[in-house]
Write a protein that holds these residues in place. Sequence first.
Motif, PDB file in Angstrom:
ATOM      1  N   GLN A 122      44.793  73.127  -7.630  1.00 35.31           N
ATOM      2  CA  GLN A 122      44.046  72.433  -8.865  1.00 35.31           C
ATOM      3  C   GLN A 122      45.186  71.707  -9.924  1.00 35.31           C
ATOM      4  OE1 GLN A 122      43.124  75.112 -12.138  1.00 35.31           O
ATOM      5  NE2 GLN A 122      41.288  74.230 -12.271  1.00 35.31           N
ATOM      6  N   ALA A 123      46.492  72.589  -9.786  1.00 36.43           N
ATOM      7  CA  ALA A 123      47.436  71.704 -10.486  1.00 36.43           C
ATOM      8  C   ALA A 123      47.892  70.468  -9.628  1.00 36.43           C
ATOM      9  CB  ALA A 123      48.711  72.640 -10.707  1.00 36.43           C
ATOM     10  N   LEU A 124      47.980  70.461  -8.528  1.00 35.56           N
ATOM     11  CA  LEU A 124      48.259  69.404  -7.617  1.00 35.56           C
ATOM     12  C   LEU A 124      47.357  68.273  -7.663  1.00 35.56           C
ATOM     13  CD1 LEU A 124      49.872  70.722  -4.348  1.00 35.56           C
ATOM     14  CD2 LEU A 124      51.090  69.718  -6.280  1.00 35.56           C
ATOM     15  N   SER A 125      45.933  68.830  -7.923  1.00 31.02           N
ATOM     16  CA  SER A 125      44.782  67.661  -8.158  1.00 31.02           C
ATOM     17  C   SER A 125      44.838  67.042  -9.433  1.00 31.02           C
ATOM     18  CB  SER A 125      43.458  68.493  -8.160  1.00 31.02           C
ATOM     19  OG  SER A 125      42.414  67.632  -8.102  1.00 31.02           O
ATOM     20  N   GLN A 126      45.540  67.536 -10.385  1.00 34.57           N
ATOM     21  CA  GLN A 126      45.850  66.991 -11.817  1.00 34.57           C
ATOM     22  C   GLN A 126      46.806  65.972 -11.399  1.00 34.57           C
ATOM     23  OE1 GLN A 126      43.839  66.468 -14.071  1.00 34.57           O
ATOM     24  NE2 GLN A 126      45.318  65.429 -15.559  1.00 34.57           N
ATOM     25  N   ILE A 127      47.938  66.396 -10.905  1.00 36.26           N
ATOM     26  CA  ILE A 127      49.121  65.374 -10.419  1.00 36.26           C
ATOM     27  C   ILE A 127      48.276  63.869  -9.911  1.00 36.26           C
ATOM     28  CG2 ILE A 127      50.810  64.836  -8.956  1.00 36.26           C
ATOM     29  CD1 ILE A 127      51.732  66.590 -11.529  1.00 36.26           C
ATOM     30  N   SER A 128      47.632  64.238  -9.016  1.00 38.14           N
ATOM     31  CA  SER A 128      46.916  62.998  -8.195  1.00 38.14           C
ATOM     32  C   SER A 128      46.156  62.340  -9.021  1.00 38.14           C
ATOM     33  CB  SER A 128      46.100  63.597  -7.056  1.00 38.14           C
ATOM     34  OG  SER A 128      44.972  64.238  -7.431  1.00 38.14           O
ATOM     35  N   THR A 153      35.070  66.164 -12.000  1.00 39.46           N
ATOM     36  CA  THR A 153      36.813  66.618 -11.834  1.00 39.46           C
ATOM     37  C   THR A 153      37.564  65.213 -12.361  1.00 39.46           C
ATOM     38  OG1 THR A 153      36.177  67.800  -9.857  1.00 39.46           O
ATOM     39  CG2 THR A 153      38.385  66.974 -10.170  1.00 39.46           C
ATOM     40  N   ALA A 154      36.846  64.040 -11.879  1.00 41.66           N
ATOM     41  CA  ALA A 154      37.802  62.957 -12.342  1.00 41.66           C
ATOM     42  C   ALA A 154      37.660  62.614 -13.740  1.00 41.66           C
ATOM     43  CB  ALA A 154      37.094  61.432 -11.633  1.00 41.66           C
ATOM     44  N   ILE A 155      36.499  62.854 -14.406  1.00 42.93           N
ATOM     45  CA  ILE A 155      36.494  62.634 -15.911  1.00 42.93           C
ATOM     46  C   ILE A 155      37.343  63.629 -16.409  1.00 42.93           C
ATOM     47  CG2 ILE A 155      35.083  63.131 -17.940  1.00 42.93           C
ATOM     48  CD1 ILE A 155      32.763  61.977 -16.096  1.00 42.93           C
ATOM     49  N   PHE A 156      37.488  64.889 -16.160  1.00 40.02           N
ATOM     50  CA  PHE A 156      38.511  65.923 -16.599  1.00 40.02           C
ATOM     51  C   PHE A 156      39.888  65.349 -16.341  1.00 40.02           C
ATOM     52  CE2 PHE A 156      35.862  70.050 -16.712  1.00 40.02           C
ATOM     53  CZ  PHE A 156      34.763  69.570 -17.444  1.00 40.02           C
ATOM     54  N   GLY A 157      40.049  65.101 -15.094  1.00 35.64           N
ATOM     55  CA  GLY A 157      41.496  64.731 -14.801  1.00 35.64           C
ATOM     56  C   GLY A 157      42.084  63.377 -15.954  1.00 35.64           C
ATOM     57  N   TYR A 184      45.149  57.735 -12.847  1.00 44.26           N
ATOM     58  CA  TYR A 184      45.167  57.228 -14.146  1.00 44.26           C
ATOM     59  C   TYR A 184      45.896  56.025 -14.403  1.00 44.26           C
ATOM     60  CZ  TYR A 184      45.575  56.987 -19.287  1.00 44.26           C
ATOM     61  OH  TYR A 184      45.638  56.486 -20.552  1.00 44.26           O
ATOM     62  N   TYR A 185      47.409  56.234 -14.058  1.00 40.80           N
ATOM     63  CA  TYR A 185      48.141  54.901 -14.450  1.00 40.80           C
ATOM     64  C   TYR A 185      47.977  53.860 -13.682  1.00 40.80           C
ATOM     65  CZ  TYR A 185      51.492  58.135 -17.281  1.00 40.80           C
ATOM     66  OH  TYR A 185      51.969  58.754 -17.986  1.00 40.80           O
ATOM     67  N   TYR A 221      45.825  71.904 -16.206  1.00 42.45           N
ATOM     68  CA  TYR A 221      45.411  70.357 -16.767  1.00 42.45           C
ATOM     69  C   TYR A 221      46.497  70.133 -17.570  1.00 42.45           C
ATOM     70  CZ  TYR A 221      40.735  69.969 -14.520  1.00 42.45           C
ATOM     71  OH  TYR A 221      39.918  69.963 -13.455  1.00 42.45           O
ATOM     72  N   SER A 222      47.056  70.819 -18.440  1.00 41.61           N
ATOM     73  CA  SER A 222      47.878  70.522 -19.713  1.00 41.61           C
ATOM     74  C   SER A 222      49.197  70.339 -19.166  1.00 41.61           C
ATOM     75  CB  SER A 222      47.839  71.406 -20.750  1.00 41.61           C
ATOM     76  OG  SER A 222      46.568  71.807 -21.219  1.00 41.61           O
ATOM     77  N   PHE A 223      49.474  71.085 -18.202  1.00 39.03           N
ATOM     78  CA  PHE A 223      51.182  71.055 -17.725  1.00 39.03           C
ATOM     79  C   PHE A 223      51.170  70.004 -16.833  1.00 39.03           C
ATOM     80  CE2 PHE A 223      53.681  72.152 -14.156  1.00 39.03           C
ATOM     81  CZ  PHE A 223      54.880  72.207 -14.768  1.00 39.03           C
ATOM     82  N   SER A 224      50.283  69.889 -15.911  1.00 38.75           N
ATOM     83  CA  SER A 224      50.618  68.589 -14.933  1.00 38.75           C
ATOM     84  C   SER A 224      50.481  67.200 -15.678  1.00 38.75           C
ATOM     85  CB  SER A 224      49.370  68.752 -13.864  1.00 38.75           C
ATOM     86  OG  SER A 224      49.498  69.928 -13.131  1.00 38.75           O
ATOM     87  N   SER A 225      49.617  67.139 -16.545  1.00 39.76           N
ATOM     88  CA  SER A 225      49.293  65.918 -17.338  1.00 39.76           C
ATOM     89  C   SER A 225      50.470  65.791 -18.149  1.00 39.76           C
ATOM     90  CB  SER A 225      48.272  65.920 -18.269  1.00 39.76           C
ATOM     91  OG  SER A 225      46.899  66.236 -17.667  1.00 39.76           O
ATOM     92  N   ALA A 226      51.185  66.865 -18.794  1.00 42.65           N
ATOM     93  CA  ALA A 226      52.450  66.399 -19.423  1.00 42.65           C
ATOM     94  C   ALA A 226      53.708  66.296 -18.775  1.00 42.65           C
ATOM     95  CB  ALA A 226      52.646  67.816 -20.540  1.00 42.65           C
TER      96      ALA A 226
END
Length: 306
Positions: free
Chosen positions: A272-278, A172-176, A283-284, A99-104
Amino acid sequence: MNEKYIELRTRSTFGDIINTYFLFLKHNFKAYTNLYLRYNAISIILTLICSYLLVTGFMGLVSRDFRFGMGNNVATDNYFIAGAIILFLVVFITSLINYSFSSAYLAEYVKNDGEIVSKNIWKSILRNIGTIILFILIGGLLYIVYIIISMVVSFIPLLGMIIQYGLSFTMTAIFGLTFMSIFSTKKGFGEAISEGFDLTFSNFWRVILFGLVIGILNLMITALIISVPSFIIGIYSYFSVDSNVDITSSTFATLLFTFGFAAFLLSFIYTQALSQISYGILYYNLYEVKHNVFLQKKIDQIGANE
């Protein structure tokens, strides 16, 4: 500006968001994956260890059952318990990292028009580590509530299943979206989770449908990754049974099942990492639809040039 840079801060339709996700992976898959492997090196090693312990423990339990209690019971139980504990730690640690790496990564990507500086990602994670840990702990409590609700509604035919999937996609959406809020706009925990809830429920059906589509895509990726080891394990098991080979005592079988199970876990972690990318891309889009920050910036630049 990077010629392959894809602008994420757009007011796109649902189909365009999915298309943007694929375009992002097309141009950044190799760079993202290489950096991902560097950040997850420890968790990959732990995954291999826990896979070996779980497979060894499970095969020991199966062997013990077939032999009516014969064998080293203590060693078998210890292997299985140790593997389960390490697996829990792996899931917790990798969830925090992914979650952190993909978001950053996405925040750095947008900030620098596609140019990624690895050390900035690490600095961003360290800068927000307190907020991240707090959110993981609160998220754990929310997940417990989700499990309780899911158990209650599971007794309702069909409708209960629909509610369970809806809750899963919502969580999942709220977390992401909350994680992206933390890294993109540098909000504290309270403001970030508030924005995560707001963006989720103000665009509820779009978010749910997006989660469904991404979930199916990730399931296909997982199936593709584990198809090869699954095929090899299936062929080996078939001929072993046909030749009366004792799989539970075979060192080769233990190693084969260990790498097969590790491949499944690693594919789950990676998707899971790819999901956070999506969800970062989503988000943007939702942020721009609500605030028009990037569009207004472009308009102001055109006015200034004139």
